[in-house]
Design a protein around this motif. Structure first.
Motif, PDB file in Angstrom:
ATOM      1  N   CYS A  66       0.814  -1.216   0.000  1.00  0.00           N
ATOM      2  CA  CYS A  66       0.000   0.000   0.000  1.00  0.00           C
ATOM      3  C   CYS A  66       0.847   1.265   0.000  1.00  0.00           C
ATOM      4  CB  CYS A  66      -0.930   0.006   1.214  1.00  0.00           C
ATOM      5  SG  CYS A  66      -0.053   0.058   2.809  1.00  0.00           S
ATOM      6  N   GLY A  67       2.155   1.115   0.188  1.00  0.00           N
ATOM      7  CA  GLY A  67       3.054   2.266   0.162  1.00  0.00           C
ATOM      8  C   GLY A  67       3.769   2.427  -1.160  1.00  0.00           C
ATOM      9  N   SER A  68       3.310   1.736  -2.184  1.00  0.00           N
ATOM     10  CA  SER A  68       3.919   1.806  -3.512  1.00  0.00           C
ATOM     11  C   SER A  68       2.836   1.887  -4.575  1.00  0.00           C
ATOM     12  CB  SER A  68       4.811   0.587  -3.768  1.00  0.00           C
ATOM     13  OG  SER A  68       5.884   0.525  -2.854  1.00  0.00           O
ATOM     14  N   PHE A  69       3.252   2.145  -5.791  1.00  0.00           N
ATOM     15  CA  PHE A  69       2.338   2.206  -6.925  1.00  0.00           C
ATOM     16  C   PHE A  69       3.051   1.669  -8.145  1.00  0.00           C
ATOM     17  CE2 PHE A  69       4.547   6.214  -6.428  1.00  0.00           C
ATOM     18  CZ  PHE A  69       5.037   6.484  -7.691  1.00  0.00           C
TER      19      PHE A  69
ATOM     20  N   CYS B  59       6.287   5.238  -2.464  1.00  0.00           N
ATOM     21  CA  CYS B  59       6.018   6.440  -1.674  1.00  0.00           C
ATOM     22  C   CYS B  59       7.025   6.566  -0.533  1.00  0.00           C
ATOM     23  CB  CYS B  59       4.593   6.386  -1.117  1.00  0.00           C
ATOM     24  SG  CYS B  59       3.320   6.618  -2.393  1.00  0.00           S
ATOM     25  N   ASN B  60       7.951   5.599  -0.455  1.00  0.00           N
ATOM     26  CA  ASN B  60       9.071   5.666   0.482  1.00  0.00           C
ATOM     27  C   ASN B  60       8.632   5.998   1.906  1.00  0.00           C
ATOM     28  OD1 ASN B  60      11.162   5.122  -1.494  1.00  0.00           O
ATOM     29  ND2 ASN B  60      10.752   7.180  -2.271  1.00  0.00           N
TER      30      ASN B  60
ATOM     31  N   VAL C 250      -4.705   6.827   4.943  1.00  0.00           N
ATOM     32  CA  VAL C 250      -5.112   5.541   4.386  1.00  0.00           C
ATOM     33  C   VAL C 250      -5.190   4.546   5.542  1.00  0.00           C
ATOM     34  CG1 VAL C 250      -4.561   3.688   2.769  1.00  0.00           C
ATOM     35  CG2 VAL C 250      -4.006   6.053   2.177  1.00  0.00           C
ATOM     36  N   ASN C 251      -6.389   4.202   5.919  1.00  0.00           N
ATOM     37  CA  ASN C 251      -6.596   3.354   7.093  1.00  0.00           C
ATOM     38  C   ASN C 251      -5.915   1.998   6.941  1.00  0.00           C
ATOM     39  OD1 ASN C 251      -8.192   5.306   8.322  1.00  0.00           O
ATOM     40  ND2 ASN C 251     -10.101   4.518   7.432  1.00  0.00           N
ATOM     41  N   GLY C 252      -5.152   1.629   7.984  1.00  0.00           N
ATOM     42  CA  GLY C 252      -4.557   0.305   8.037  1.00  0.00           C
ATOM     43  C   GLY C 252      -3.368   0.094   7.141  1.00  0.00           C
ATOM     44  N   CYS C 253      -2.872   1.126   6.479  1.00  0.00           N
ATOM     45  CA  CYS C 253      -1.736   0.941   5.573  1.00  0.00           C
ATOM     46  C   CYS C 253      -0.442   0.813   6.362  1.00  0.00           C
ATOM     47  CB  CYS C 253      -1.639   2.106   4.589  1.00  0.00           C
ATOM     48  SG  CYS C 253      -0.228   1.973   3.463  1.00  0.00           S
ATOM     49  N   GLN C 254       0.279  -0.266   6.112  1.00  0.00           N
ATOM     50  CA  GLN C 254       1.605  -0.476   6.677  1.00  0.00           C
ATOM     51  C   GLN C 254       2.554  -0.763   5.513  1.00  0.00           C
ATOM     52  OE1 GLN C 254       1.265  -3.604   9.592  1.00  0.00           O
ATOM     53  NE2 GLN C 254       0.341  -2.247  11.116  1.00  0.00           N
ATOM     54  N   PRO C 255       3.230   0.267   5.000  1.00  0.00           N
ATOM     55  CA  PRO C 255       4.090   0.072   3.819  1.00  0.00           C
ATOM     56  C   PRO C 255       5.151  -0.978   4.052  1.00  0.00           C
ATOM     57  CG  PRO C 255       3.802   2.405   4.320  1.00  0.00           C
ATOM     58  CD  PRO C 255       3.247   1.644   5.480  1.00  0.00           C
ATOM     59  N   ARG C 256       5.406  -1.713   2.984  1.00  0.00           N
ATOM     60  CA  ARG C 256       6.439  -2.740   3.056  1.00  0.00           C
ATOM     61  C   ARG C 256       7.818  -2.115   3.178  1.00  0.00           C
ATOM     62  NH1 ARG C 256       6.423  -6.601  -1.964  1.00  0.00           N
ATOM     63  NH2 ARG C 256       7.249  -4.698  -2.929  1.00  0.00           N
ATOM     64  N   SER C 257       7.996  -0.989   2.545  1.00  0.00           N
ATOM     65  CA  SER C 257       9.279  -0.280   2.599  1.00  0.00           C
ATOM     66  C   SER C 257       9.118   0.973   3.440  1.00  0.00           C
ATOM     67  CB  SER C 257       9.733   0.108   1.182  1.00  0.00           C
ATOM     68  OG  SER C 257      10.880   0.928   1.234  1.00  0.00           O
ATOM     69  N   ALA C 258      10.014   1.163   4.381  1.00  0.00           N
ATOM     70  CA  ALA C 258       9.923   2.320   5.272  1.00  0.00           C
ATOM     71  C   ALA C 258      11.063   3.300   5.030  1.00  0.00           C
ATOM     72  CB  ALA C 258       9.923   1.862   6.728  1.00  0.00           C
TER      73      ALA C 258
END
Length: 356
Positions: A46-49, A67-68, A85-93
């Motif tokens: 959810c942290g990328s496109f 989205c880094n 964005v509810n519940g989004c935990q990006p894979r890359s931080a």
């Protein structure tokens, strides 16, 4: 298990593996299979496109974008804060690297993908600029319909490319930047104009944003296109520095800068060297030491005089004191008086400014 049963099991497993392989091929290469151009949510993060772009062969290819550490908002096609964005935990931080010098491009676009110049895509997040340089062959293009803003796009827009070899063009998004192409449609090389300068495509050079002439020497000069202004030229380690000033303010109007005196003055008081006969005789040309005026009574003329400008022979100058004050051409440097011609003022005074 019989041989026939074993063969049926192997065939079933092969079909399952083939189906899994086909499903996996939809995600690779480039994470997902693109069917049309555009910017889409990443299927696993959810942290990328994913940007789907032309592949140069009539199809489209996928390119991951991150989205880094922030969240991608699919409806808006933007990177936003995680709490949006509810519940989004990006894979890359991995944190974005901001560039405060580019924050100006985010004015009015607090969260948006915009182009800072032909080779720099900026991810604006809450008014902060996070630049993403475009790779080789890509240029920053505004594609609002499919990408919701800027995107590094193959060989587009045409305004950021050269139509012919050895061409200079101004950057589409930044008039203080320009580029050069050695060959037609080759990868452009980008350059920056000095601060407070813009690139003039007609002159193929950087010029002051106020339209001031280019500096060639240190000094203070009148702006000949508007002599109510003047400017300084100072040479620094980074190039010429220009600064503009005005002769007029709330208490003083109509003044122009005189380079000879180095002051703002009323141009109606300037001696322009203009000559008009008022009596018979020969008189010096204040603008040229090597010529003189001859005035002869002539009632057919509107002024009452026939006025003729004569040149002295080469190597001679007009001496108004020669021949008992009647004047004559003498060898240059043979007299004690030194002729200093009046410098013609560069400024043009409006015809109606000095009317009585």
């Amino acid at each position: 298990m019989s041989a026939a049963s074993l063969q049926m099991l192997i065939a079933f497993l092969l079909r399952v593996c083939l189906a899994a392989s086909q499903q996996q091929q939809q995600l690779t290469p480039g994470i997902m299979q693109c069917v049309s151009e555009g910017r889409f949510p990443h299927p696993e993060d959810c942290g990328s496109f994913v940007d789907c772009l032309p592949d140069g062969m009539g199809g489209v290819r996928a390119r991951e974008g991150s989205c880094n550490g922030l969240a991608y908002y699919p409806t808006l096609r933007k990177c936003v804060s995680l709490n949006e964005v509810n519940g989004c935990q990006p894979r890359s931080a991995r944190a974005l690297v901001a560039d405060p010098k580019l924050d100006f491009v985010c004015e009015g676009s607090t969260s948006e993908f915009v182009c800072a110049d032909c080779k720099t895509l900026v991810n604006c997040v809450n008014g902060t600029a996070y630049p993403e340089p475009c790779g080789s062959g890509d240029l920053c293009a505004l594609k609002d319909l499919d990408f919701g803003g800027g995107v590094c796009y193959p060989s587009h827009p045409p305004e950021c490319t050269c139509e012919k070899p050895n061409q200079f063009k101004v950057d589409l998004y930044n008039v203080g930047r320009f580029f050069f192409c050695e060959h037609e449609a080759s990868e452009p090389t980008f350059y920056d104009c000095p601060e407070d300068h813009v690139f003039d495509s007609t002159m193929s050079q950087c010029r002051n944003y106020a339209g001031l002439p280019e500096c060639t020497r240190i000094g203070v000069f009148a702006n000949t296109s508007n002599c109510t202004e003047y400017y300084t030229c100072i040479f620094t380690t980074t190039g010429w520095l220009q600064k503009s000033f005005s002769c007029n303010n709330e208490t003083q109007t109509g003044f122009m800068y005189n380079e000879e005196s180095g002051r703002c003055e009323d141009p109606c008081s300037w001696d322009t060297g203009t000559f008009s006969c008022s009596s018979e005789g020969r008189f010096p040309n204040l603008l040229n030491c090597h010529s003189y005026y001859e005035c002869i009574n002539d009632l057919t003329k509107e002024t009452g005089f026939r006025q003729i400008l004569h040149e002295c022979p080469e190597g001679h100058e007009w001496d108004p004191n020669a021949r008992q004050g009647f004047g004559h051409c003498v060898r240059q440097g043979s007299t004690n008086s030194v002729c200093v011609p009046l410098a013609a003022n560069k400024c043009t005074v409006p015809n109606d400014q000095c009317l009585p």
